[in-house]
Design a protein around this motif. Sequence first.
Motif, PDB file in Angstrom:
ATOM      1  N   LEU A  47      -5.923   1.401 -12.718  1.00  0.00           N
ATOM      2  CA  LEU A  47      -5.172   0.424 -11.939  1.00  0.00           C
ATOM      3  C   LEU A  47      -4.293   1.125 -10.906  1.00  0.00           C
ATOM      4  N   LEU A  84      -4.736   4.115  -9.760  1.00  0.00           N
ATOM      5  CA  LEU A  84      -5.618   4.774  -8.792  1.00  0.00           C
ATOM      6  C   LEU A  84      -6.085   3.793  -7.723  1.00  0.00           C
ATOM      7  N   ILE A  85      -6.507   2.608  -8.165  1.00  0.00           N
ATOM      8  CA  ILE A  85      -6.960   1.595  -7.202  1.00  0.00           C
ATOM      9  C   ILE A  85      -5.809   1.229  -6.275  1.00  0.00           C
ATOM     10  N   ALA A 106      -3.249   3.090  -5.397  1.00  0.00           N
ATOM     11  CA  ALA A 106      -3.000   4.186  -4.456  1.00  0.00           C
ATOM     12  C   ALA A 106      -4.082   4.232  -3.377  1.00  0.00           C
ATOM     13  N   ALA A 107      -5.342   4.040  -3.796  1.00  0.00           N
ATOM     14  CA  ALA A 107      -6.445   4.044  -2.839  1.00  0.00           C
ATOM     15  C   ALA A 107      -6.277   2.897  -1.839  1.00  0.00           C
ATOM     16  N   ALA A 108      -5.859   1.749  -2.349  1.00  0.00           N
ATOM     17  CA  ALA A 108      -5.679   0.586  -1.486  1.00  0.00           C
ATOM     18  C   ALA A 108      -4.564   0.829  -0.474  1.00  0.00           C
ATOM     19  N   GLY A 128      -3.285   3.730   0.561  1.00  0.00           N
ATOM     20  CA  GLY A 128      -3.673   4.783   1.497  1.00  0.00           C
ATOM     21  C   GLY A 128      -4.641   4.279   2.556  1.00  0.00           C
ATOM     22  N   THR A 129      -5.649   3.524   2.106  1.00  0.00           N
ATOM     23  CA  THR A 129      -6.636   2.989   3.049  1.00  0.00           C
ATOM     24  C   THR A 129      -5.970   2.020   4.009  1.00  0.00           C
ATOM     25  N   TYR A 130      -5.071   1.180   3.490  1.00  0.00           N
ATOM     26  CA  TYR A 130      -4.375   0.235   4.359  1.00  0.00           C
ATOM     27  C   TYR A 130      -3.572   0.985   5.434  1.00  0.00           C
ATOM     28  N   LEU A 185      -4.125   3.892   6.694  1.00  0.00           N
ATOM     29  CA  LEU A 185      -5.048   4.442   7.685  1.00  0.00           C
ATOM     30  C   LEU A 185      -5.445   3.362   8.692  1.00  0.00           C
TER      31      LEU A 185
END
Lengths: 247, 107
Positions: free
Chosen positions: B7, B9-10, B12-14, B16-18, B20
């Motif tokens: 959870l 990780l998702i 953090a990935a979300a 970070g991607t946002y 960018l």
Amino acid sequence: MTTGTTTNETPSAVSSWRREALAGLRDTAPILPGVLPFGMIYGATAVAVGISPLMAQAMSVAVFAGASQVAAVDLLARDAAWITVLGAVLVINSRFVMYAAAVGAVLPRLRGGKGMLASYLLTDQGFAVTVARSQKPNTAGSLLPYYLGASAALWTTWQTGTAVGIAVGGIVPPSWELEFSIPLMFLALLIPTLKDRPSWIAAVVAGAAVLLGRDLPHNLGLMVGSLLGIGAGLVAERGRPGEGERP
Amino acid sequence: MSRTSLLILIGAAALGTYLLRASFLSLVASERLPLWAKRGLRYVPPAVLAALAVPAFVPAAWPPDGAGSLVRPAAAVVAVLMGWRFGSVLLTIGSGMATLWLLKLVL
């Protein structure tokens, strides 16, 4: 289209907004049948490696970036450390910075909620069709609804594909190769951008670099190839002063 | 990986991607880019579209092994010819897919 003489254009402004959004939807329609199986593959794979359906769908909503999601699932299946997975996702998605700059240059200045929404929805295909549209005459004021319409269609298709893949696995026969429509669309949109010599050079250099960088991990070849292509275009432009300038 | 770790990780990935994506769309105005970067924006479409499209059409192995690996390049050639001649994205995609299916049927 307004005639420019009246100032209170609310009814036609709304219908023009909707018309532009539908135009965005229409222009992405040819590749939506290709996005769907891609989503299904992601959903089916995620569940197959042990991610719960809820988490798998949550990733499609929260991250909303297919290539990085597929890579993340692949790494998780191999018990990669969280930092490796996160790093891969961010590297693969670094191309969004380029897209943001290109789309940001043709959209009006976005603030607050609209800006957040437009940012969240950014995709390869949304970038491609919006930038292509921006090069047609008389589109300057209407690109935001166009972009949102296209992006909403892509978002919905992605979530649907994920959900179906989670539920029933990949049901579209892989032999149909529907996903092939996606690179075909990029090819179709590439053609009108080859307007002058520096653009040609940018495209050729980028294409060659990506092929050479095929074995690089995390789609780094894409980013490196693109940057080299952009650089080559700038260099070619410099060689002929005035060429590449907007009239 | 535990559920909680996944959870986070998702999340953090979300995030970070946002960030960018938001970089030049809502966080920083693209007017703030240095001049060379602004001029470079002009070449983002041809460079990026070529980078996205080309790997899908060029066979991974060289020399190409068997007619099957020439199906996609052939579809690309047809698509480009149609696109150049008629300028319709739909026709380009359609003719490319039709060529792909036709060749797969025949080979």
